[in-house]
Design a protein around this motif. Structure first.
Motif, PDB file in Angstrom:
ATOM      1  N   PRO A  10       2.843  11.202   0.814  1.00  0.00           N
ATOM      2  CA  PRO A  10       1.400  11.090   1.083  1.00  0.00           C
ATOM      3  C   PRO A  10       0.982  11.903   2.306  1.00  0.00           C
ATOM      4  N   LEU A  29      -5.867   6.259   6.377  1.00  0.00           N
ATOM      5  CA  LEU A  29      -7.079   5.608   5.864  1.00  0.00           C
ATOM      6  C   LEU A  29      -6.689   4.463   4.924  1.00  0.00           C
ATOM      7  N   LEU A  30      -5.682   4.735   4.087  1.00  0.00           N
ATOM      8  CA  LEU A  30      -5.210   3.717   3.139  1.00  0.00           C
ATOM      9  C   LEU A  30      -4.692   2.485   3.879  1.00  0.00           C
ATOM     10  N   LEU A  43      -5.972   6.955  -2.392  1.00  0.00           N
ATOM     11  CA  LEU A  43      -4.944   7.218  -3.407  1.00  0.00           C
ATOM     12  C   LEU A  43      -5.318   8.422  -4.267  1.00  0.00           C
ATOM     13  N   MET A  94      -4.652  11.585  -2.420  1.00  0.00           N
ATOM     14  CA  MET A  94      -3.204  11.866  -2.422  1.00  0.00           C
ATOM     15  C   MET A  94      -2.772  12.455  -3.764  1.00  0.00           C
ATOM     16  N   GLU A 139      -4.615  10.722   4.808  1.00  0.00           N
ATOM     17  CA  GLU A 139      -4.973   9.810   3.721  1.00  0.00           C
ATOM     18  C   GLU A 139      -4.200   8.502   3.839  1.00  0.00           C
ATOM     19  N   LEU A 140      -2.930   8.605   4.250  1.00  0.00           N
ATOM     20  CA  LEU A 140      -2.114   7.393   4.390  1.00  0.00           C
ATOM     21  C   LEU A 140      -2.713   6.486   5.474  1.00  0.00           C
ATOM     22  N   LEU A 161       2.076   1.788  -3.474  1.00  0.00           N
ATOM     23  CA  LEU A 161       1.019   2.370  -4.301  1.00  0.00           C
ATOM     24  C   LEU A 161       0.924   3.881  -4.064  1.00  0.00           C
ATOM     25  N   ALA A 162       0.956   4.256  -2.785  1.00  0.00           N
ATOM     26  CA  ALA A 162       0.888   5.684  -2.449  1.00  0.00           C
ATOM     27  C   ALA A 162       2.048   6.422  -3.103  1.00  0.00           C
ATOM     28  N   THR A 221      -6.867  -0.294   5.752  1.00  0.00           N
ATOM     29  CA  THR A 221      -7.585  -1.351   5.031  1.00  0.00           C
ATOM     30  C   THR A 221      -6.878  -2.698   5.163  1.00  0.00           C
ATOM     31  N   LEU A 256       0.837  -1.211   0.000  1.00  0.00           N
ATOM     32  CA  LEU A 256       0.000   0.000   0.000  1.00  0.00           C
ATOM     33  C   LEU A 256       0.871   1.260   0.000  1.00  0.00           C
ATOM     34  N   GLN A 316       3.373   5.791  -5.805  1.00  0.00           N
ATOM     35  CA  GLN A 316       3.180   5.908  -7.260  1.00  0.00           C
ATOM     36  C   GLN A 316       2.239   7.045  -7.632  1.00  0.00           C
ATOM     37  N   VAL A 317       1.469   7.544  -6.668  1.00  0.00           N
ATOM     38  CA  VAL A 317       0.551   8.647  -7.007  1.00  0.00           C
ATOM     39  C   VAL A 317       1.015   9.982  -6.429  1.00  0.00           C
TER      40      VAL A 317
END
Lengths: 406, 406
Positions: free
Chosen positions: A61, A68-69, B80, B83, A65-66, A53-54, A72, A50, A56-57
């Motif tokens: 982060p 919440l991500l 994501l 972010m 938001e991190l 992934l963060a 999961t 995860l 990559q965007v």
């Protein structure tokens, strides 16, 4: 019928087969007549995936938001574990940190629990269900999801054990318990049957990865016995509790080490009151934890101040120290990123002298140079060259004969 | 400044690059002066991967646990996306269905929204933030997570648009809009600029995959204009709204088809009142949706009853019908799993006769045999052999000259 809170780490639930294995262990405990609340980490590797992934965007982060991500990951493993329990005929329900009533302050990524509202868990226990709780996470008053930071998933089980007045908190992990030293470094390290809270806290705070220090503090405060054991075997683990006061505690009980130590020395700090505070205040505001601070004697109105931080924090610490050095009129600063530390820990150390001296002698004989020394009542720590750490640990383990059971 | 609710489906956020692309689209909308609430699906493939994981730990996942598991997919893509927006300088916050105030009834896997409590969203909009909402999910009064079932993620954006009194709901997907027929079947299918709610509802209910029928119903009820467009191009999409009453609607506007149709015929049902109810009640209780029901004229006190269900429901329907047939004294039953249906839809059909006749003629000329026929005011549907469906669609598209713009 006892209420037991269990915790299973990421390697214990790394794939479907391991999740089914954990389900069988929980089912066994329930079949023995215990009520079980089980806290689970994310499946091994999930959190890293995860975070990738963060990355990559975005470059950095947002904390909220991190959180919440990442939250999961534990929800996925919790739901899967509940399904696996139902599959073998045991009623189970999984709860997110929010659903389980884990309330925290607002500091994302490193939140502390402010309260546990156990209503939902108690309701489910009353229905004879196993309750699975997603570890590592809670929720603020505004219902924003928070996490406790990496390694912080031991906090949830202990906090739940406290709030639910559980008979015991059981931490299942990929090691069989607490050892006299890291078995990967010391081949004849011995598994401890028992250790006191304050000893475990010193070990965990100085590099032993078995449990998170905050979780141990919490257990100590509310006197919750904590068992550390393997989720892959039935070998007896290590029990952490208050110990027996009447019994003489072993003088040196174990050795912790940590190779992520960096040192910063500020040279020629004018000997005026308040300058040390000026140096450290911005570091503290940035959330950088100073491990050891040493000020040498002032010579001609100037002193050197040395402190250590974790290797990860060195870059940020340097960015802060640079401008401050000019501001306070010091001569300059140097840093050394390649240090480590070794600590000897034992409740008996406070009643007897000479342990520190024995430690220095053993390190000297092993040709390990000591950079800095710090002590607490039941611990002595030496900062040494990172490359010398394994040798230092082995020398100390031998010197105090820790492989021998008393 | 208008408030717009957007929705991005799973293919639109399938990887980091696509998420960054969606962030740019949202940023553009905000830069044009609009307030944006964006609802996102799980990254393409995530939901299937989670279902597979569930299948590895149990035979039949518990509904509640499966909902909690699947809900993580949309939370990941939402966080994501927030972010990615922050990365390009747009303040954004992501909310789970629960945090966004999406309240539902308790039926897991197919929950309906009972209320939207927009307080948190409005608070974030007031801070000039883009609000990202995890689609496909809500929460019950007991704070249990529910999902709307596959394809149900269109419900969230429309419900939010209704509650927030948005100027428009924009559904971004992997097709450029609504076509006169499926372009994969009919090469010269034409993209519609505009379609009325009731027409879109008939198309969606009879096989067009563009939008979920419940979402269209909701939009129609509260008169929210819905734009369907591609997230990968800037081509104008299709606007779904109430239409202009003064303007004569096109008589046949589009063709829907569905190949997942199965038929069950119960032979020799005694002609006693209440026997049909006895046949259908247990199917309804099992949540099996009957699409078409036909009873032929009674001969010698016995009738045949034929009904269609989705192919997926045939096994369960058969298990229920078998015992019931004996109970009601019918002769027996047969099923045919390999059927499909084609439907012609158009608001003008209710004012003119002859469309059904034209449809049957076109199918006859294409040598497509008609098994069953059903109609609504603005639709006529024929059940045909599954293998003949593409041919039937092409024949009807030609017969009604749908490639020609009026």
């Amino acid at each position: 019928m006892a209420l037991i809170v269990q915790k299973y780490g990421g390697t214990s639930v790394a794939n479907a087969e391991k999740i089914r294995n954990v389900a069988r262990r929980i089912a066994d405990a329930q079949s023995r007549g215990d009520q079980v609340v089980a806290v689970v980490s994310a499946m091994g590797g999930t959190t890293d995936a995860l975070i990738e992934l963060a990355g990559q965007v975005c470059d950095q982060p947002d904390d909220r938001e991190l959180d919440l991500l990442l939250s999961t990951g534990e929800i996925v493993s919790s739901a899967l574990l509940a399904m696996a329990l139902r599959q073998i005929g045991h009623e189970a329900v999984s709860l997110s940190g929010s659903q389980a009533g884990i309330r925290t302050e607002r500091s994302h990524g490193r939140a502390r629990i402010t309260a546990v509202q156990p209503g939902r868990i108690q309701k489910e226990l009353a229905k004879s269900r196993v309750v699975i709780v997603a570890g590592f996470q809670g929720v603020t008053e505004e219902m924003d999801v928070t996490t406790f930071g990496r390694g912080g998933s031991d906090i949830t089980p202990v906090a739940l054990a406290v709030q639910l007045r559980a008979a015991r908190c059981e931490i299942f992990t990929d090691v069989e318990g607490v050892y006299t030293a890291d078995p990967r470094v010391v081949s004849n390290a011995r598994k401890l049957k028992h250790i006191r809270y304050e000893e475990m806290l010193e070990l965990a705070s100085h590099g032993a990865k078995v449990m998170h220090p905050r979780a141990i503090e919490l257990g100590a405060e509310f006197k919750v016995p904590i068992l550390v054991a393997s989720s892959f075997s039935d070998a007896p683990g290590t029990l952490i509790d208050g110990g027996e006061p009447e019994k003489e505690a072993r003088q040196v009980m174990g050795i912790a080490h940590d190779i992520d130590v960096a040192k910063v020395t500020v040279r020629g700090v004018p000997d005026h009151p308040g300058l040390a505070a000026k140096l450290f205040a911005p570091l503290s505001e940035a959330g950088i934890r100073l491990d050891t601070v040493v000020q040498n004697a002032s010579v001609e109105g100037k002193a050197d101040i040395t402190f250590t931080v974790s290797y990860q924090d060195l870059k940020r610490a340097s960015d802060i120290v640079g401008p401050t050095v000019l501001e306070i009129g010091a001569h300059g600063w140097v840093s050394d990123p390649n240090l480590g530390k070794v600590s000897i820990v034992g409740s008996g150390m406070q009643s007897g002298a000479g342990y520190a001296a024995d430690m220095f002698k053993a390190l000297h004989e092993a040709e390990v140079n000591i950079e800095l020394i710090t002590t607490s009542g039941i611990r002595t720590t030496c900062i040494v060259d990172e490359a010398k750490v394994p040798e230092a640990v082995r020398a100390l383990h031998d010197a105090f004969s820790l492989e021998v059971e008393e």
